[in-house]
Design a protein around this motif. Structure first.
Motif, PDB file in Angstrom:
ATOM      1  N   GLN A  90      -4.229 -18.184  19.303  1.00 30.00           N
ATOM      2  CA  GLN A  90      -4.794 -18.338  17.963  1.00 30.00           C
ATOM      3  C   GLN A  90      -6.169 -17.676  17.870  1.00 30.00           C
ATOM      4  OE1 GLN A  90      -3.080 -19.284  15.294  1.00 30.00           O
ATOM      5  NE2 GLN A  90      -4.893 -18.440  14.289  1.00 30.00           N
ATOM      6  N   ASP A  91      -6.967 -17.740  18.959  1.00 34.04           N
ATOM      7  CA  ASP A  91      -8.285 -17.093  18.947  1.00 34.04           C
ATOM      8  C   ASP A  91      -8.155 -15.587  18.790  1.00 34.04           C
ATOM      9  OD1 ASP A  91      -9.646 -19.457  19.252  1.00 34.04           O
ATOM     10  OD2 ASP A  91      -9.687 -19.334  21.437  1.00 34.04           O
ATOM     11  N   LYS A  92      -7.166 -15.023  19.496  1.00 31.78           N
ATOM     12  CA  LYS A  92      -6.960 -13.573  19.397  1.00 31.78           C
ATOM     13  C   LYS A  92      -6.541 -13.206  17.985  1.00 31.78           C
ATOM     14  CE  LYS A  92      -5.347 -13.285  24.151  1.00 31.78           C
ATOM     15  NZ  LYS A  92      -4.157 -13.195  24.987  1.00 31.78           N
ATOM     16  N   ALA A  93      -5.574 -13.959  17.452  1.00 31.58           N
ATOM     17  CA  ALA A  93      -5.076 -13.647  16.110  1.00 31.58           C
ATOM     18  C   ALA A  93      -6.195 -13.787  15.081  1.00 31.58           C
ATOM     19  CB  ALA A  93      -3.895 -14.558  15.756  1.00 31.58           C
ATOM     20  N   THR A  94      -7.044 -14.817  15.223  1.00 36.18           N
ATOM     21  CA  THR A  94      -8.147 -15.007  14.273  1.00 36.18           C
ATOM     22  C   THR A  94      -9.094 -13.809  14.299  1.00 36.18           C
ATOM     23  OG1 THR A  94      -8.050 -17.394  14.569  1.00 36.18           O
ATOM     24  CG2 THR A  94     -10.093 -16.517  13.655  1.00 36.18           C
ATOM     25  N   ALA A  95      -9.479 -13.376  15.507  1.00 33.10           N
ATOM     26  CA  ALA A  95     -10.405 -12.238  15.615  1.00 33.10           C
ATOM     27  C   ALA A  95      -9.781 -10.981  15.016  1.00 33.10           C
ATOM     28  CB  ALA A  95     -10.781 -12.009  17.083  1.00 33.10           C
ATOM     29  N   LEU A  96      -8.498 -10.751  15.268  1.00 35.40           N
ATOM     30  CA  LEU A  96      -7.832  -9.556  14.736  1.00 35.40           C
ATOM     31  C   LEU A  96      -7.722  -9.642  13.220  1.00 35.40           C
ATOM     32  CD1 LEU A  96      -5.076  -9.261  17.467  1.00 35.40           C
ATOM     33  CD2 LEU A  96      -6.922  -7.623  17.112  1.00 35.40           C
ATOM     34  N   ASP A  97      -7.376 -10.822  12.722  1.00 36.06           N
ATOM     35  CA  ASP A  97      -7.236 -10.960  11.272  1.00 36.06           C
ATOM     36  C   ASP A  97      -8.582 -10.863  10.561  1.00 36.06           C
ATOM     37  OD1 ASP A  97      -4.467 -11.077  11.135  1.00 36.06           O
ATOM     38  OD2 ASP A  97      -4.423 -13.223  11.523  1.00 36.06           O
ATOM     39  N   MET A  98      -9.671 -11.189  11.254  1.00 35.16           N
ATOM     40  CA  MET A  98     -10.997 -11.047  10.643  1.00 35.16           C
ATOM     41  C   MET A  98     -11.443  -9.595  10.632  1.00 35.16           C
ATOM     42  SD  MET A  98     -13.155 -14.338  11.771  1.00 35.16           S
ATOM     43  CE  MET A  98     -14.331 -14.013  10.472  1.00 35.16           C
ATOM     44  N   GLY A  99     -10.720  -8.743  11.357  1.00 29.55           N
ATOM     45  CA  GLY A  99     -11.051  -7.324  11.283  1.00 29.55           C
ATOM     46  C   GLY A  99     -11.337  -6.666  12.624  1.00 29.55           C
ATOM     47  N   ALA A 100     -11.219  -7.417  13.726  1.00 28.01           N
ATOM     48  CA  ALA A 100     -11.345  -6.752  15.031  1.00 28.01           C
ATOM     49  C   ALA A 100     -10.159  -5.808  15.190  1.00 28.01           C
ATOM     50  CB  ALA A 100     -11.354  -7.784  16.161  1.00 28.01           C
ATOM     51  N   ASP A 101     -10.366  -4.709  15.923  1.00 30.20           N
ATOM     52  CA  ASP A 101      -9.296  -3.729  16.107  1.00 30.20           C
ATOM     53  C   ASP A 101      -8.405  -4.077  17.278  1.00 30.20           C
ATOM     54  OD1 ASP A 101     -11.797  -2.162  14.976  1.00 30.20           O
ATOM     55  OD2 ASP A 101      -9.966  -1.185  14.286  1.00 30.20           O
ATOM     56  N   ASP A 102      -8.979  -4.761  18.260  1.00 34.69           N
ATOM     57  CA  ASP A 102      -8.216  -5.026  19.474  1.00 34.69           C
ATOM     58  C   ASP A 102      -8.930  -6.134  20.232  1.00 34.69           C
ATOM     59  OD1 ASP A 102      -6.283  -4.773  21.418  1.00 34.69           O
ATOM     60  OD2 ASP A 102      -6.673  -2.658  21.823  1.00 34.69           O
ATOM     61  N   TYR A 103      -8.288  -6.661  21.239  1.00 32.22           N
ATOM     62  CA  TYR A 103      -8.967  -7.631  22.089  1.00 32.22           C
ATOM     63  C   TYR A 103      -8.549  -7.375  23.520  1.00 32.22           C
ATOM     64  CZ  TYR A 103      -4.501  -9.880  22.543  1.00 32.22           C
ATOM     65  OH  TYR A 103      -3.196 -10.119  22.826  1.00 32.22           O
ATOM     66  N   ILE A 104      -9.376  -7.801  24.427  1.00 31.20           N
ATOM     67  CA  ILE A 104      -9.067  -7.672  25.836  1.00 31.20           C
ATOM     68  C   ILE A 104      -9.543  -8.972  26.487  1.00 31.20           C
ATOM     69  CG2 ILE A 104     -11.188  -6.337  26.230  1.00 31.20           C
ATOM     70  CD1 ILE A 104      -9.585  -4.658  28.223  1.00 31.20           C
ATOM     71  N   THR A 105      -8.676  -9.568  27.298  1.00 34.29           N
ATOM     72  CA  THR A 105      -8.992 -10.875  27.859  1.00 34.29           C
ATOM     73  C   THR A 105      -9.596 -10.721  29.252  1.00 34.29           C
ATOM     74  OG1 THR A 105      -7.114 -11.767  26.632  1.00 34.29           O
ATOM     75  CG2 THR A 105      -8.020 -13.146  28.360  1.00 34.29           C
ATOM     76  N   LYS A 106     -10.696 -11.449  29.500  1.00 34.00           N
ATOM     77  CA  LYS A 106     -11.309 -11.444  30.835  1.00 34.00           C
ATOM     78  C   LYS A 106     -10.436 -12.237  31.802  1.00 34.00           C
ATOM     79  CE  LYS A 106     -15.969 -11.797  28.870  1.00 34.00           C
ATOM     80  NZ  LYS A 106     -17.044 -12.761  28.612  1.00 34.00           N
ATOM     81  N   PRO A 107     -10.302 -11.856  33.043  1.00 40.56           N
ATOM     82  CA  PRO A 107     -10.841 -10.630  33.621  1.00 40.56           C
ATOM     83  C   PRO A 107      -9.939  -9.446  33.278  1.00 40.56           C
ATOM     84  CG  PRO A 107      -9.641 -11.855  35.292  1.00 40.56           C
ATOM     85  CD  PRO A 107      -9.548 -12.652  34.021  1.00 40.56           C
ATOM     86  N   PHE A 108     -10.547  -8.252  33.109  1.00 43.33           N
ATOM     87  CA  PHE A 108      -9.746  -7.097  32.745  1.00 43.33           C
ATOM     88  C   PHE A 108     -10.074  -5.953  33.695  1.00 43.33           C
ATOM     89  CE2 PHE A 108     -13.505  -7.535  30.111  1.00 43.33           C
ATOM     90  CZ  PHE A 108     -14.204  -6.393  30.455  1.00 43.33           C
ATOM     91  N   GLY A 109      -9.186  -4.997  33.797  1.00 41.62           N
ATOM     92  CA  GLY A 109      -9.394  -3.861  34.690  1.00 41.62           C
ATOM     93  C   GLY A 109     -10.008  -2.687  33.950  1.00 41.62           C
ATOM     94  N   THR A 110     -10.600  -1.783  34.718  1.00 43.87           N
ATOM     95  CA  THR A 110     -11.266  -0.607  34.162  1.00 43.87           C
ATOM     96  C   THR A 110     -10.312   0.281  33.370  1.00 43.87           C
ATOM     97  OG1 THR A 110     -12.616  -0.643  36.137  1.00 43.87           O
ATOM     98  CG2 THR A 110     -12.726   1.338  34.809  1.00 43.87           C
TER      99      THR A 110
END
Ligand code: CA
Length: 238
Positions: A90-110
């Motif tokens: 739900q946090d990811k969907a909220t950020a995207l619906d507010m206008g973020a283009d993408d998300y990446i969850t920690k920990p993430f690779g280079t």
């Protein structure tokens, strides 16, 4: 790459370790990097430095990262990639619906991080060059091809014969290849603002699409499900 055409990335993150990792990684890839450790200084740097892309942590000491998305979206379309420890769908969907283009969850690779940034920057450019190019161009990945002018999708050179709605879904994802589109965004783009918020229609169409385009519909290679959030099409190989 000379310093004049380096893309400028603003990292908004309060964790010093992650800041150092991001700065080192991005600078070595030729990006110019600015760091903001809280929301207030981020908003100042956005207006004074006009970055090409934001990497935004949602958990900031002085405000919620979503408030930054909301504020930035009132005046600019600059790409915003959320970097967050929050793995809740739900946090990811909220950020995207507010206008973020993408998300990446920690920990993430280079590699994943750099691919997301490239996709976000490329998307701004194609949007700026107007949708016309995307509508008349084509998309290629593996043996899959979308011909936007003919409104056809080919696999291994064979027309896969999608229904009109299946085609519209594939074309929408193809135009945003490499980025996740939420169910809500897709329903609105495909069926207008009054569209039902029930994503069952997307799931039904996606099952049909996968039977036609994926070598193994259970192990998708072209269109990925972001569980509880939406779909992402593999990046264009052009
Ligand atoms: Ca944080």
């Amino acid at each position: 790459m000379n310093s004049d055409n380096r893309s400028k990335v603003l990292v908004i993150e309060d964790d010093p370790g992650i800041c150092i990792f991001l700065k080192t990684t991005l600078v070595s890839e030729g990006y110019e990097v600015i760091i903001a450790k809280d929301g207030k200084s981020a908003l100042g740097l956005i207006s004074s430095h006009c970055p090409d892309c934001l990497l935004l942590d949602l958990g900031l000491p002085d405000m919620d990262g979503n408030a930054i998305i909301e504020s930035v979206r009132q005046w600019t379309h600059m790409p915003i990639i959320v970097i967050s420890a929050r793995s809740m769908e739900q946090d990811k969907a909220t950020a995207l619906d507010m206008g973020a283009d993408d998300y990446i969850t920690k920990p993430f690779g280079t590699i994943e991080l750099l691919a997301r940034i490239r996709a976000a920057l490329r998307h701004t450019r194609t949007t700026a060059e107007a949708g016309e190019i995307a509508l008349t161009g084509s998309y290629h990945v593996g043996d899959l091809e979308i011909d936007y002018r003919k409104r056809r999708v080919y696999r291994g050179g064979e027309d896969v014969r999608l229904t009109p709605n299946e085609y519209r879904i594939v074309a929408l994802l193809g135009r945003h290849a490499g980025r996740v589109l939420t169910y809500k965004t897709m329903l609105r783009e495909l069926w207008g603002p009054a569209a039902s918020s029930d994503n069952k229609i997307l799931r039904v169409h996606m099952a049909g699409i996968r039977r036609k385009i994926e070598p193994d519909p259970n192990e998708p290679r072209y269109i990925f499900t972001e569980v509880g959030v939406g779909y992402r099409m593999a990046e264009d190989e052009k």
